[in-house]
Design an enzyme around this catalytic site. Structure first.
Site, short mmCIF file in Angstrom:
data_model
loop_
_atom_site.label_atom_id
_atom_site.label_comp_id
_atom_site.label_asym_id
_atom_site.label_seq_id
_atom_site.Cartn_x
_atom_site.Cartn_y
_atom_site.Cartn_z
N LYS A 1 8.34 -35.80 79.89
CA LYS A 1 9.72 -35.80 78.92
C LYS A 1 10.48 -36.88 79.26
CE LYS A 1 14.17 -33.82 78.29
NZ LYS A 1 15.25 -33.79 79.19
N LYS B 1 18.03 -27.99 88.87
CA LYS B 1 18.96 -28.79 89.54
C LYS B 1 18.85 -28.33 91.18
CE LYS B 1 21.42 -30.46 85.66
NZ LYS B 1 22.33 -30.11 84.55
N LYS C 1 16.69 -39.23 81.98
CA LYS C 1 17.51 -40.20 83.02
C LYS C 1 16.89 -39.66 84.36
CE LYS C 1 21.65 -38.92 81.96
NZ LYS C 1 21.55 -38.19 80.96
P1 ADP Z 1 18.49 -36.54 80.30
O1 ADP Z 1 17.57 -35.59 80.10
O2 ADP Z 1 17.94 -37.65 80.08
O3 ADP Z 1 19.65 -36.21 81.40
P2 ADP Z 1 20.36 -35.06 78.34
O4 ADP Z 1 20.26 -33.89 79.20
O5 ADP Z 1 21.83 -35.68 78.61
O6 ADP Z 1 19.24 -36.16 78.76
O7 ADP Z 1 20.35 -34.94 76.84
C1 ADP Z 1 21.43 -35.26 75.85
C2 ADP Z 1 20.64 -34.80 74.52
O8 ADP Z 1 19.38 -35.39 74.02
C3 ADP Z 1 20.35 -33.32 74.55
O9 ADP Z 1 20.53 -32.68 73.07
C4 ADP Z 1 18.71 -33.26 74.84
O10 ADP Z 1 18.03 -32.04 74.24
C5 ADP Z 1 18.32 -34.47 74.16
N1 ADP Z 1 17.29 -34.88 74.77
C6 ADP Z 1 17.31 -35.72 76.03
N2 ADP Z 1 15.94 -36.25 76.34
C7 ADP Z 1 15.18 -35.75 75.19
C8 ADP Z 1 13.71 -35.93 75.01
N3 ADP Z 1 12.99 -36.66 75.95
N4 ADP Z 1 13.26 -35.30 73.99
C9 ADP Z 1 14.22 -34.81 72.92
N5 ADP Z 1 15.36 -34.59 73.16
C10 ADP Z 1 15.89 -35.16 74.24
#
Ligand code: ADP
Ligand code: TRP
Length: 323
Positions: free
Chosen positions: A191, A112, A194
C-alpha cells in the site's frame, strides 16, 4: 436533493498519488454531483504532532494542495476542522457512549502503538473525533481508501447507538470504497503510504518524482521476455492515469515481449507529468497568494459552523445538555 458527501484529510506531509486516486480525485468529482463537505483534519494531526509551527504550515500546505488539485470552494464546503469547534464538543458527547472495547479493537491505533508511537488519549479517541466529523454534518456518503474502512464501521455503530439511546438525531453514513482504487500500490508493491517510504509525490521536483518511479520494484524479466501486466506495479499505476485504449496498448506490449521495465516506467512517468503539470502551476499560484487561501478557509468555516450548530442544538436537546 443532492447527496451529502464528506471526507477529510490530515495535514501531515506531502500528498502522494495514493491520496489522489484514493480520495481527492473522487471528491473533486463529487463536488459536481453532490453536496460535498471537504475539510483538513488538523485536530487529528495533533494526535501525533507537537510542533505548532509545523502543524500551521502543514495545514496551509494541505489547503493549497487541495485547491490546486481541483477542490473548488464555490462548489463545495471547504474548511479547517479546528475552525468549527462544535465538532470537538460532539466528539466528547460521543465518547460518553463509546465502548472502550470498540476503540481497543481499532487496527489503526494498534498499528501505531506496534510501530512504537507513545499513545495518548487523543490517538485512542481518534475514531470518535472522526465519527463527530461525519455525523455533525449529517453525511450520507464518505469516500475514503480501504485503510479507513474500520473507522467508518465505528462511525455507523456510534450513530446507531446514539439514535437508539437518545432518539433519531443522526443520518447513518455509508462508506464509499470502490474496489479498483481501495489500495493504490506504492513503489514496493505494498500500500502506498507516507509511513512506508514508498510514495510517488504529486507536488515535488521532477527529479524526485522520477527517482520514485524509476525505483518501482518489478520482477527481473529481461527486455525480450513476455511480461504479465496484471501483476506489475508499473502497469497498475499506469492504468490509474491512462484511458482504456492506452491501457490495452501497453498490456499488449507487456505480453508480446520486447519492452523493458525501464521503458514502461518512462511511459508511466510521462503520464504522471502530463496529468499533474496543470495542478503544479495552480499550486504555485496559491503559494504566491496565501492570503487568498486564508480567506477561502475562513469563509468555508463560517458556512459549516451554521450547519454544525443546527446538529449540535439537536444533540444538546436530545441528551439533556440543553436545560
Ligand atoms: P498515508 O497512508 O500516506 O498516511 P493518509 O492516511 O493521510 O495517507 O490518507 C489520506 C486519504 O488518502 C485517506 O482517505 C486514505 O484512505 C487515502 N489513501 C492513502 N493512501 C492510499 C492508498 N495507497 N490507496 C488508496 N487510498 C489511499
Ligand atoms: N482519518 C482520516 C485519514 O487519516 C482523515 C479523516 C478525519 C476523515 N476525519 C474524517 C476522513 C472524516 C473521512 C471522514 O485519512
Amino acid at each position: 436533493m443532492k447527496k451529502r458527501v464528506l471526507s477529510g484529510i490530515q495535514p501531515s506531509g506531502k500528498l502522494h498519488i495514493g491520496n489522489y486516486f484514493g480520495m481527492i480525485k473522487r471528491m473533486v468529482e463529487y463536488q459536481e454531483s453532490s453536496d460535498l463537505f471537504c475539510f483538513i483534519a488538523n485536530l487529528h494531526s495533533l494526535t501525533t504532532l507537537t510542533d505548532g509551527k509545523e502543524l500551521k504550515q502543514l495545514t496551509l500546505d494541505a489547503a493549497m494542495d487541495l485547491l490546486a488539485l481541483g477542490i473548488d470552494p464555490d462548489k463545495c464546503h471547504f474548511w479547517v476542522q479546528s475552525d468549527v469547534p462544535e465538532v470537538a464538543e460532539l466528539a466528547w458527547v460521543l465518547s460518553c457512549i463509546t465502548p472502550m472495547g470498540l476503540m481497543e479493537r481499532a487496527h489503526s491505533y494498534k498499528d501505531k502503538v506496534a510501530k512504537g508511537i507513545q499513545p495518548n488519549l487523543g490517538l485512542f479517541n481518534y475514531p470518535t473525533l472522526m465519527t463527530a466529523d461525519i455525523l455533525i454534518n449529517q453525511s450520507e456518503l464518505v469516500p475514503v481508501g480501504k485503510d479507513q474502512k474500520q473507522h467508518l464501521e465505528m462511525a455507523r455503530d456510534l450513530a446507531i447507538k446514539f439514535n437508539n439511546t437518545f432518539g433519531e438525531t443522526f443520518t447513518i453514513p455509508e462508506p464509499d470504497i470502490p474496489d479498483e482504487i481501495a489500495t493504490i500500490p506504492g513503489t514496493d508493491g505494498q500500500k502506498m503510504s507516507k509511513s512506508y517510504n514508498n510514495t510517488i509525490p504529486i507536488f515535488d521536483d521532477e527529479s524526485v518524482i522520477k527517482k520514485a518511479v524509476m525505483g518501482i520494484v518489478t520482477d527481473s524479466k529481461a527486455v525480450e521476455d513476455c511480461k504479465d501486466p496484471k501483476t506489475c506495479t508499473v502497469f497498475k499505476l499506469y492504468s490509474l492515469f491512462a484511458g482504456e485504449d492506452e491501457c490495452r496498448a501497453l498490456a499488449d506490449r507487456y505480453k508480446k515481449g520486447g519492452m523493458g521495465y525501464g521503458e514502461a516506467k518512462q511511459t508511466l512517468l510521462d503520464k504522471i507529468f502530463e496529468t499533474f503539470k496543470p495542478f503544479q502551476e495552480k499550486r504555485a499560484y496559491f503559494e504566491k497568494n496565501p492570503k487568498e487561501v486564508e480567506k477561502i478557509l475562513e469563509k468555508g468555516a463560517e458556512k459549516v459552523r451554521k450547519t454544525s450548530h443546527i446538529t449540535m442544538e439537536k444533540v444538546r436537546t436530545a441528551t439533556g445538555l440543553k436545560y
